[in-house]
Design a protein around this motif. Structure first.
Motif, PDB file in Angstrom:
ATOM      1  N   GLU A  86      -3.277  26.888  21.540  1.00 45.46           N
ATOM      2  CA  GLU A  86      -4.308  25.859  21.366  1.00 45.46           C
ATOM      3  C   GLU A  86      -5.471  26.386  20.521  1.00 45.46           C
ATOM      4  N   ALA A  87      -5.847  27.646  20.753  1.00 45.98           N
ATOM      5  CA  ALA A  87      -6.937  28.237  19.968  1.00 45.98           C
ATOM      6  C   ALA A  87      -6.551  28.395  18.505  1.00 45.98           C
ATOM      7  N   ALA A 118      -6.991  34.598  17.319  1.00 45.42           N
ATOM      8  CA  ALA A 118      -7.228  33.986  18.631  1.00 45.42           C
ATOM      9  C   ALA A 118      -7.167  35.031  19.739  1.00 45.42           C
ATOM     10  N   GLU A 157     -10.280  37.418  19.640  1.00 47.78           N
ATOM     11  CA  GLU A 157     -11.469  36.785  20.201  1.00 47.78           C
ATOM     12  C   GLU A 157     -11.392  36.694  21.726  1.00 47.78           C
ATOM     13  N   ARG A 158     -10.183  36.558  22.248  1.00 47.48           N
ATOM     14  CA  ARG A 158     -10.000  36.348  23.682  1.00 47.48           C
ATOM     15  C   ARG A 158      -9.970  37.668  24.468  1.00 47.48           C
TER      16      ARG A 158
END
Length: 413
Positions: free
Chosen positions: A54-55, A184, A187-188
């Motif tokens: 989703e990201a 993604a 960043e997570r």
């Protein structure tokens, strides 16, 4: 000319079906020693893959392929350990073809699963996203707890034990050699990933200091048993629990079977006795009273068998009234502070004192663990003795019922 339409599962439905299939397969066939690569690990990878997809703004089709690959990426462990990724890809393809899934999308899912192999090249964004999701534990606070599960799994499957220093070295090398591929994932997980590397370095330094400063002491400090001994105790506990569960299942089967038999026999006789007209004219027992013999034997068999099965299945808790009179609670061979049936009889202060003694003395720790296993075995012996008796009664009763019924038929003739 009619056109025959083959209905394919909806996109959301195929992922839901895959989840149900994979979880059932893992629960049934995954070896018990795989404590890290468990259904929980698979569900976590799926959760992280969904978040990363989703990201990354994946299309609906690619998101579906990513989730399917995440669900199937570890199913190969049910058959093989090393190289399980390739078997996982094969099993995913077999199941998806049964669902009528498009062949080109099946190939995409299989390529994603193969990309999770340690030597595979991760070229596409989808492959990188799945690998990042599979390795997401490196960037989570649960990294060290999950690492201990992996340590236990490797020791159980590989037959090798790791010292604390060896394992800390191995984990640090793994973290330093690993990376996240996608934006993604970075960043997570990146921040916690760096923290985990720092913490692992600190842990390694502390372990090395302890090894230089002291060697194992007999008492006065918290016991640190050998990994091989811990594995032995863990295996023995696991085997006892499995055997106890097996006995309870067999006992429940006998209870259900004999309860049904008793209900049918009692219902039949009750109906016949309640009907005076039937009892005087149509009942086989009036025409041939000896037929009551096999029916009586069967009823007695069912009653005796169900009683012994219930005795086998009922909880059995061992306890000792003299616990409070024992001055050396932790070192007493007959006291098991690890079992609630014993320590529930103590006051909180006595229990805390006893547990402190156990943690501070290697001999006390092993004594209580050995005592715990002994009483587990004692309960298990009683269970299987009663279970064997229940099955023997049922077998002998059926034989006698069949013989007496045959004799009754000959008598009638």
């Amino acid at each position: 000319m009619e056109t025959i339409l083959v209905q394919k599962p909806a996109k959301a439905e195929i992922v839901k079906n895959a989840k149900a299939y994979v979880l059932a397969l893992l629960e049934e066939k995954l070896p018990a020693q795989l404590v890290y690569h468990s259904p929980k690990h698979t569900a976590t990878v799926v959760k992280e893959a969904r978040a990363l997809g989703e990201a990354a703004g994946l299309s609906e089709t690619d998101q579906e392929a990513l989730l399917l690959a995440a669900w199937f990426h570890d199913v190969g462990y049910t058959e093989v350990y090393d190289g399980h990724e390739f078997r996982s890809a094969e099993m995913a393809g077999e199941w998806l073809r049964q669902q009528g899934y498009p062949e080109d999308r099946i190939e995409v899912v299989q390529n994603l699963i193969r990309a999770t192999h340690r030597d595979a090249k991760r070229e596409t964004e989808l492959e990188q996203l799945l690998v990042d999701a599979d390795m997401s534990n490196m960037g989570r606070e649960s990294f060290f707890a999950e690492g201990e599960l992996l340590r236990a799994e490797w020791e159980a499957t590989g037959g090798k034990t790791y010292s604390n220093t060896e394992w800390a070295d191995n984990q640090l090398a793994f973290l330093l050699a690993s990376k996240y591929y996608t934006k993604a994932a970075k960043e997570r997980y990146e921040e916690q990933f760096k923290d985990n590397i720092k913490d692992q370095r600190k842990q390694l330094k502390k372990t090395e200091k302890k090894n230089k400063k002291k060697k194992e002491e007999e008492g006065g400090t918290f016991a640190e048993p050998k990994r091989g001994i811990e594995t032995m105790f863990r295996t023995m506990y696991s085997n006892h629990m499995k055997l106890s569960d097996m006995a309870d299942k067999k006992a429940n089967m006998m209870i259900s079977l004999n309860a049904v038999l008793m209900s049918l026999i009692i219902t039949y006789f009750g109906a016949k006795l309640g009907s005076k007209t039937a009892a005087l004219s149509n009942v086989g027992l009036i025409r041939n009273p000896i037929i009551a013999v096999p029916m009586g034997i069967l009823l007695a068999t069912a009653l005796a068998s169900v009683i012994t099965a219930i005795l086998c299945a009922q909880p059995d808790v061992t306890s000792f009234k003299w616990l409070k009179r024992s001055p050396q609670i932790a070192t007493n061979r007959r006291v098991n502070l690890l079992f609630f049936g014993n320590f529930s009889k103590l006051s909180l202060d006595d229990f805390q004192h006893g547990m402190t003694e156990i943690m501070g003395q290697k001999e006390a720790l092993y004594t209580n663990m050995v005592t715990d296993i002994y009483y587990l075995g004692d309960v298990l012996t009683k269970k299987y003795r009663l279970l064997r008796l229940s099955y023997t009664i049922f077998m002998v009763g059926l034989i006698l019922t069949a013989l007496s019924f045959g004799i009754a038929l000959l008598y009638k003739v």
